[in-house]
Design a protein around this motif. Sequence first.
Motif, PDB file in Angstrom:
ATOM      1  N   VAL A  20     -12.231  12.814   1.967  1.00 41.41           N
ATOM      2  CA  VAL A  20     -11.267  11.714   2.029  1.00 41.41           C
ATOM      3  C   VAL A  20      -9.967  12.198   1.412  1.00 41.41           C
ATOM      4  O   VAL A  20      -9.942  12.697   0.288  1.00 41.41           O
ATOM      5  CB  VAL A  20     -11.784  10.474   1.281  1.00 41.41           C
ATOM      6  N   ARG A  21      -8.857  12.049   2.141  1.00 45.23           N
ATOM      7  CA  ARG A  21      -7.546  12.491   1.673  1.00 45.23           C
ATOM      8  C   ARG A  21      -6.548  11.345   1.782  1.00 45.23           C
ATOM      9  O   ARG A  21      -6.543  10.617   2.785  1.00 45.23           O
ATOM     10  CB  ARG A  21      -7.071  13.698   2.490  1.00 45.23           C
ATOM     11  N   VAL A  22      -5.734  11.212   0.762  1.00 42.70           N
ATOM     12  CA  VAL A  22      -4.751  10.124   0.733  1.00 42.70           C
ATOM     13  C   VAL A  22      -3.423  10.647   0.213  1.00 42.70           C
ATOM     14  O   VAL A  22      -3.363  11.642  -0.518  1.00 42.70           O
ATOM     15  CB  VAL A  22      -5.220   8.940  -0.143  1.00 42.70           C
ATOM     16  N   PHE A  23      -2.367   9.941   0.598  1.00 45.92           N
ATOM     17  CA  PHE A  23      -1.029  10.230   0.102  1.00 45.92           C
ATOM     18  C   PHE A  23      -0.749   9.334  -1.102  1.00 45.92           C
ATOM     19  O   PHE A  23      -1.010   8.135  -1.058  1.00 45.92           O
ATOM     20  CB  PHE A  23       0.013   9.961   1.190  1.00 45.92           C
ATOM     21  N   GLN A  24      -0.194   9.936  -2.170  1.00 49.62           N
ATOM     22  CA  GLN A  24       0.150   9.171  -3.354  1.00 49.62           C
ATOM     23  C   GLN A  24       1.545   9.561  -3.832  1.00 49.62           C
ATOM     24  O   GLN A  24       1.929  10.727  -3.755  1.00 49.62           O
ATOM     25  CB  GLN A  24      -0.843   9.443  -4.484  1.00 49.62           C
ATOM     26  N   ALA A  88       2.444   1.725   4.093  1.00 45.80           N
ATOM     27  CA  ALA A  88       2.821   2.798   5.017  1.00 45.80           C
ATOM     28  C   ALA A  88       2.029   4.067   4.727  1.00 45.80           C
ATOM     29  O   ALA A  88       1.576   4.762   5.658  1.00 45.80           O
ATOM     30  CB  ALA A  88       4.319   3.066   4.924  1.00 45.80           C
ATOM     31  N   ARG A  89       1.844   4.400   3.457  1.00 50.61           N
ATOM     32  CA  ARG A  89       1.049   5.582   3.109  1.00 50.61           C
ATOM     33  C   ARG A  89      -0.417   5.366   3.480  1.00 50.61           C
ATOM     34  O   ARG A  89      -1.090   6.306   3.935  1.00 50.61           O
ATOM     35  CB  ARG A  89       1.193   5.893   1.616  1.00 50.61           C
ATOM     36  N   LEU A  90      -0.906   4.161   3.279  1.00 45.60           N
ATOM     37  CA  LEU A  90      -2.273   3.831   3.672  1.00 45.60           C
ATOM     38  C   LEU A  90      -2.456   4.044   5.177  1.00 45.60           C
ATOM     39  O   LEU A  90      -3.456   4.638   5.617  1.00 45.60           O
ATOM     40  CB  LEU A  90      -2.567   2.376   3.285  1.00 45.60           C
ATOM     41  N   THR A  91      -1.512   3.573   5.975  1.00 47.52           N
ATOM     42  CA  THR A  91      -1.601   3.714   7.422  1.00 47.52           C
ATOM     43  C   THR A  91      -1.636   5.181   7.835  1.00 47.52           C
ATOM     44  O   THR A  91      -2.414   5.588   8.709  1.00 47.52           O
ATOM     45  CB  THR A  91      -0.414   2.996   8.090  1.00 47.52           C
ATOM     46  N   ARG A  92      -0.802   6.009   7.191  1.00 51.56           N
ATOM     47  CA  ARG A  92      -0.812   7.448   7.476  1.00 51.56           C
ATOM     48  C   ARG A  92      -2.135   8.082   7.072  1.00 51.56           C
ATOM     49  O   ARG A  92      -2.644   8.979   7.765  1.00 51.56           O
ATOM     50  CB  ARG A  92       0.351   8.124   6.756  1.00 51.56           C
ATOM     51  N   GLY A 101      -9.368   2.247  13.699  1.00 53.94           N
ATOM     52  CA  GLY A 101     -10.356   1.316  14.218  1.00 53.94           C
ATOM     53  C   GLY A 101     -11.479   1.022  13.247  1.00 53.94           C
ATOM     54  O   GLY A 101     -12.078  -0.059  13.300  1.00 53.94           O
ATOM     55  N   ARG A 102     -11.766   1.965  12.365  1.00 56.88           N
ATOM     56  CA  ARG A 102     -12.811   1.745  11.351  1.00 56.88           C
ATOM     57  C   ARG A 102     -12.204   1.192  10.064  1.00 56.88           C
ATOM     58  O   ARG A 102     -12.814   0.364   9.388  1.00 56.88           O
ATOM     59  CB  ARG A 102     -13.555   3.046  11.076  1.00 56.88           C
ATOM     60  N   VAL A 103     -11.018   1.687   9.701  1.00 57.78           N
ATOM     61  CA  VAL A 103     -10.233   1.122   8.601  1.00 57.78           C
ATOM     62  C   VAL A 103      -8.941   0.590   9.213  1.00 57.78           C
ATOM     63  O   VAL A 103      -8.201   1.342   9.858  1.00 57.78           O
ATOM     64  CB  VAL A 103      -9.930   2.162   7.515  1.00 57.78           C
ATOM     65  N   ARG A 104      -8.683  -0.700   9.019  1.00 56.43           N
ATOM     66  CA  ARG A 104      -7.533  -1.340   9.654  1.00 56.43           C
ATOM     67  C   ARG A 104      -6.559  -1.824   8.580  1.00 56.43           C
ATOM     68  O   ARG A 104      -6.817  -2.819   7.897  1.00 56.43           O
ATOM     69  CB  ARG A 104      -8.009  -2.515  10.517  1.00 56.43           C
ATOM     70  N   PRO A 105      -5.444  -1.120   8.397  1.00 56.58           N
ATOM     71  CA  PRO A 105      -4.459  -1.535   7.395  1.00 56.58           C
ATOM     72  C   PRO A 105      -3.855  -2.893   7.746  1.00 56.58           C
ATOM     73  O   PRO A 105      -3.502  -3.152   8.905  1.00 56.58           O
ATOM     74  CB  PRO A 105      -3.399  -0.434   7.455  1.00 56.58           C
ATOM     75  N   VAL A 106      -3.751  -3.749   6.739  1.00 54.93           N
ATOM     76  CA  VAL A 106      -3.164  -5.077   6.913  1.00 54.93           C
ATOM     77  C   VAL A 106      -2.107  -5.260   5.834  1.00 54.93           C
ATOM     78  O   VAL A 106      -2.399  -5.105   4.641  1.00 54.93           O
ATOM     79  CB  VAL A 106      -4.219  -6.186   6.799  1.00 54.93           C
ATOM     80  N   LEU A 107      -0.877  -5.562   6.220  1.00 59.22           N
ATOM     81  CA  LEU A 107       0.186  -5.817   5.263  1.00 59.22           C
ATOM     82  C   LEU A 107       0.214  -7.304   4.956  1.00 59.22           C
ATOM     83  O   LEU A 107       0.385  -8.134   5.856  1.00 59.22           O
ATOM     84  CB  LEU A 107       1.537  -5.377   5.843  1.00 59.22           C
TER      85      LEU A 107
END
Length: 259
Positions: A20-24, A88-92, A101-107
Amino acid sequence: MTVPDPRDDETLDSIGTADVRVFQRRTGYRFTVDAVLLAHFAATEGRELSGPVLELGAGSGVVSLLLVKQFGAEGPVDALELQPGVHARLTRAVALNGCEGRVRPVLGDLRQARTLLASGGYGQVVSNPPFRKAQAGVVSPDEERAMSKSEVACDAEAVVAAARHALRPGGGVSLVYPAARLAEVLGLLTGARLFPQVLRMVHARVDAPATRFLVQALRDQDRGLSVRPPLIVHGEGPGGYGAEVAALMDVPLAERAGG
């Protein structure tokens, strides 16, 4: 797959055993081991719960991504985040991890749950919410860090109310909070007819007082409370973690090479 470079004010970080990789943001709020503990707790204690999952205050997406990539949640997981830049970082990150489709970002704002989310639309809710009361201590001058760590945009009562609205009858909410807030949070849950079912205290070391607790509560079903054995974060395992936590984290490169 080509991995995009983080922007100048970001880092690209990994966590867990499933890449799992994320932008911070370098100077913003950054995830802690609490995210892994919560995702594992929710997946383990909520394994009998079915239906879509909602994460309240998803931040960089660590918990949602861990749920689907490492712990096998069928999802989909709706990851609700208030701050546009964080969203926006979550969406990327969702795209980077191949979880569209498995994780759907919602603002959106969890305090607006009644208009934003379908009533009773989720089988499980998870949240690693702001820990610190707005009046307690010094609030960070950095807005993102302040909103992630302190209850300046939402408090525990709002988190519980949003979970109550979103859960179907019999659905479960899993939370992590500081140990000092145990009585408060259990009282809020029970008052909303989210009955605590499982409680686990988290200790930094085997001889140290609890610093956190993990709790799962069920909507409208009081089955009695089970208290699990203490969870010890640090110990003699790889990376300086206790054995149970080390098993949830990435294997050190030296050990991986020795295979």
